[in-house]
Design a protein around this motif. Structure first.
Motif, PDB file in Angstrom:
ATOM      1  N   ASN A 149      53.227 126.480  26.117  1.00 61.80           N
ATOM      2  CA  ASN A 149      52.086 125.645  25.778  1.00 61.80           C
ATOM      3  C   ASN A 149      52.457 124.165  25.830  1.00 61.80           C
ATOM      4  O   ASN A 149      51.669 123.328  26.290  1.00 61.80           O
ATOM      5  CB  ASN A 149      51.586 126.003  24.380  1.00 61.80           C
ATOM      6  CG  ASN A 149      50.304 125.292  24.025  1.00 61.80           C
ATOM      7  OD1 ASN A 149      49.228 125.688  24.446  1.00 61.80           O
ATOM      8  ND2 ASN A 149      50.396 124.227  23.235  1.00 61.80           N
ATOM      9  N   HIS A 150      53.660 123.834  25.394  1.00 59.62           N
ATOM     10  CA  HIS A 150      54.124 122.446  25.412  1.00 59.62           C
ATOM     11  C   HIS A 150      54.145 121.907  26.844  1.00 59.62           C
ATOM     12  O   HIS A 150      53.684 120.786  27.107  1.00 59.62           O
ATOM     13  CB  HIS A 150      55.530 122.386  24.809  1.00 59.62           C
ATOM     14  CG  HIS A 150      55.997 121.003  24.488  1.00 59.62           C
ATOM     15  ND1 HIS A 150      55.728 120.381  23.285  1.00 59.62           N
ATOM     16  CD2 HIS A 150      56.718 120.112  25.212  1.00 59.62           C
ATOM     17  CE1 HIS A 150      56.271 119.173  23.279  1.00 59.62           C
ATOM     18  NE2 HIS A 150      56.875 118.987  24.439  1.00 59.62           N
ATOM     19  N   GLU A 210      50.609 121.459  28.315  1.00 57.61           N
ATOM     20  CA  GLU A 210      49.914 120.277  27.791  1.00 57.61           C
ATOM     21  C   GLU A 210      50.551 118.975  28.276  1.00 57.61           C
ATOM     22  O   GLU A 210      50.137 117.886  27.867  1.00 57.61           O
ATOM     23  CB  GLU A 210      49.929 120.316  26.258  1.00 57.61           C
ATOM     24  CG  GLU A 210      48.970 121.307  25.647  1.00 57.61           C
ATOM     25  CD  GLU A 210      47.523 120.884  25.823  1.00 57.61           C
ATOM     26  OE1 GLU A 210      47.179 119.757  25.425  1.00 57.61           O
ATOM     27  OE2 GLU A 210      46.745 121.679  26.387  1.00 57.61           O
ATOM     28  N   ARG A 255      53.371 117.662  27.590  1.00 60.48           N
ATOM     29  CA  ARG A 255      54.023 116.916  26.523  1.00 60.48           C
ATOM     30  C   ARG A 255      55.499 116.741  26.871  1.00 60.48           C
ATOM     31  O   ARG A 255      56.103 117.585  27.514  1.00 60.48           O
ATOM     32  CB  ARG A 255      53.861 117.642  25.188  1.00 60.48           C
ATOM     33  CG  ARG A 255      52.425 117.617  24.679  1.00 60.48           C
ATOM     34  CD  ARG A 255      52.244 118.426  23.427  1.00 60.48           C
ATOM     35  NE  ARG A 255      50.921 118.230  22.859  1.00 60.48           N
ATOM     36  CZ  ARG A 255      50.444 118.883  21.822  1.00 60.48           C
ATOM     37  NH1 ARG A 255      51.177 119.804  21.238  1.00 60.48           N
ATOM     38  NH2 ARG A 255      49.228 118.644  21.365  1.00 60.48           N
ATOM     39  N   ALA A 263      55.626 115.892  20.442  1.00 60.77           N
ATOM     40  CA  ALA A 263      54.168 115.812  20.526  1.00 60.77           C
ATOM     41  C   ALA A 263      53.775 114.367  20.231  1.00 60.77           C
ATOM     42  O   ALA A 263      53.871 113.924  19.082  1.00 60.77           O
ATOM     43  CB  ALA A 263      53.521 116.760  19.521  1.00 60.77           C
ATOM     44  N   ARG A 300      45.775 112.766  20.687  1.00 66.53           N
ATOM     45  CA  ARG A 300      45.261 114.092  20.322  1.00 66.53           C
ATOM     46  C   ARG A 300      45.171 114.987  21.539  1.00 66.53           C
ATOM     47  O   ARG A 300      44.560 114.646  22.530  1.00 66.53           O
ATOM     48  CB  ARG A 300      43.868 113.963  19.680  1.00 66.53           C
ATOM     49  CG  ARG A 300      43.223 115.282  19.274  1.00 66.53           C
ATOM     50  CD  ARG A 300      43.941 115.889  18.081  1.00 66.53           C
ATOM     51  NE  ARG A 300      43.215 117.031  17.542  1.00 66.53           N
ATOM     52  CZ  ARG A 300      43.326 118.289  17.989  1.00 66.53           C
ATOM     53  NH1 ARG A 300      44.121 118.550  19.006  1.00 66.53           N
ATOM     54  NH2 ARG A 300      42.643 119.267  17.437  1.00 66.53           N
ATOM     55  N   ARG A 301      45.813 116.155  21.451  1.00 63.66           N
ATOM     56  CA  ARG A 301      45.695 117.171  22.496  1.00 63.66           C
ATOM     57  C   ARG A 301      45.496 118.516  21.825  1.00 63.66           C
ATOM     58  O   ARG A 301      45.582 118.640  20.605  1.00 63.66           O
ATOM     59  CB  ARG A 301      46.943 117.192  23.378  1.00 63.66           C
ATOM     60  CG  ARG A 301      47.125 115.910  24.185  1.00 63.66           C
ATOM     61  CD  ARG A 301      48.277 116.016  25.155  1.00 63.66           C
ATOM     62  NE  ARG A 301      48.478 114.778  25.887  1.00 63.66           N
ATOM     63  CZ  ARG A 301      49.414 114.607  26.798  1.00 63.66           C
ATOM     64  NH1 ARG A 301      50.246 115.588  27.096  1.00 63.66           N
ATOM     65  NH2 ARG A 301      49.539 113.459  27.422  1.00 63.66           N
ATOM     66  N   GLU A 328      46.045 121.688  20.026  1.00 63.06           N
ATOM     67  CA  GLU A 328      47.124 122.282  19.254  1.00 63.06           C
ATOM     68  C   GLU A 328      47.374 123.703  19.735  1.00 63.06           C
ATOM     69  O   GLU A 328      46.453 124.410  20.130  1.00 63.06           O
ATOM     70  CB  GLU A 328      46.767 122.303  17.765  1.00 63.06           C
ATOM     71  CG  GLU A 328      46.903 120.951  17.072  1.00 63.06           C
ATOM     72  CD  GLU A 328      48.350 120.507  16.961  1.00 63.06           C
ATOM     73  OE1 GLU A 328      49.241 121.369  16.894  1.00 63.06           O
ATOM     74  OE2 GLU A 328      48.572 119.290  16.946  1.00 63.06           O
ATOM     75  N   HIS A 335      54.517 110.661  15.987  1.00 64.96           N
ATOM     76  CA  HIS A 335      55.170 111.637  16.856  1.00 64.96           C
ATOM     77  C   HIS A 335      55.552 112.845  16.004  1.00 64.96           C
ATOM     78  O   HIS A 335      56.061 112.687  14.891  1.00 64.96           O
ATOM     79  CB  HIS A 335      56.443 111.039  17.473  1.00 64.96           C
ATOM     80  CG  HIS A 335      56.188 110.055  18.564  1.00 64.96           C
ATOM     81  ND1 HIS A 335      55.991 108.703  18.323  1.00 64.96           N
ATOM     82  CD2 HIS A 335      56.099 110.213  19.910  1.00 64.96           C
ATOM     83  CE1 HIS A 335      55.790 108.081  19.468  1.00 64.96           C
ATOM     84  NE2 HIS A 335      55.859 108.961  20.451  1.00 64.96           N
ATOM     85  N   PRO A 387      57.917 119.571  17.131  1.00 64.08           N
ATOM     86  CA  PRO A 387      57.720 120.991  16.826  1.00 64.08           C
ATOM     87  C   PRO A 387      58.999 121.810  16.914  1.00 64.08           C
ATOM     88  O   PRO A 387      59.174 122.770  16.158  1.00 64.08           O
ATOM     89  CB  PRO A 387      56.688 121.436  17.867  1.00 64.08           C
ATOM     90  CG  PRO A 387      56.801 120.436  18.974  1.00 64.08           C
ATOM     91  CD  PRO A 387      57.178 119.146  18.331  1.00 64.08           C
TER      92      PRO A 387
END
Length: 217
Positions: A62-63, A66, A68, A86, A90-91, A93, A133, A136
């Motif tokens: 997912n990272h 997106e 990121r 991150a 806003r992106r 979640e 920032h 995760p």
């Protein structure tokens, strides 16, 4: 060469989208004995390694999807550390993605998925308002821990995040007691605590880190 000199010689770089498989393996080794993930993925039941691999792989997937950023620590052409970042904008979640939830349910199971969702929501409730920032996942291969490589990666991360003048700082969390002093020593202060089963997850904040050195990309 001393341990500190070896750590300083490691290269920090901004990773491209091809880093996925190597990073997934690194994160599994770094988090396999992490008390938070051991409870979230229920290490007392058979299949713990599979559930952990699935969770880390899907978080990483997912990272990347997106777009990121991720900073890698490389020594002798080997990825030995990684920090997923991150940025403040806003992106989507990971927990808001139905595709992620479905893959987690199929791969890690209902209990692990539910535990992770509740954990993520509780940690995010501790994050202060404003642009920050978030980290995760942050890991160094076990063989390189305790030798200055974590400090090297964290310092480079601070340099990189400091380039965004809109960010108020960096937020991360850990349930591993042996890392608490490490983060405090590097300028983090605790802003929250979350019960993760028998584990106490500590949420840390570092305000406005200042750049110290360049990061190659």
């Amino acid at each position: 060469m001393s341990a500190s000199q070896a750590a300083e010689s490691a290269e920090v770089c901004l990773l491209d989208s091809s880093y996925g498989p190597e990073a997934a393996s690194l994160l599994f080794r770094a988090y396999r004995n992490d008390p938070t993930f051991r409870w979230l993925m229920d290490a007392s039941r058979p299949g713990y390694d599979h559930r952990l691999r699935t969770t880390l792989r899907e978080l990483l997937r997912n990272h990347i999807a997106e777009h990121r950023p991720a900073l890698g620590l490389v020594q002798n052409d080997r990825l030995i550390g990684i920090a997923l970042v991150a940025p403040p904008e806003r992106r989507l979640e990971v927990t808001e993605s139905w595709g992620w939830r479905l893959r987690m349910l199929l791969g890690a199971g209902r209990r692990a998925t539910r535990r992770y969702l509740e954990f993520h929501e509780a940690v995010m409730a501790c994050v202060p308002t404003g642009p920050h920032h978030l980290l995760p996942l942050l890991g160094v291969l076990p063989d390189y821990q305790g030798r200055g490589y974590g400090e090297r990666l964290l310092a480079a991360l601070h340099d990189w995040c400091a380039q965004d003048s809109q960010s108020h700082g960096i937020v991360l969390d850990t349930g591993n007691q042996q890392y608490l002093e490490f983060y405090r020593r590097n300028g983090y202060r605790e802003i929250g605590e979350v019960a993760v089963g028998p584990v106490r997850e500590h949420v840390f904040f570092h305000p406005n880190p200042q750049p110290l050195a360049g990061v190659s990309g």
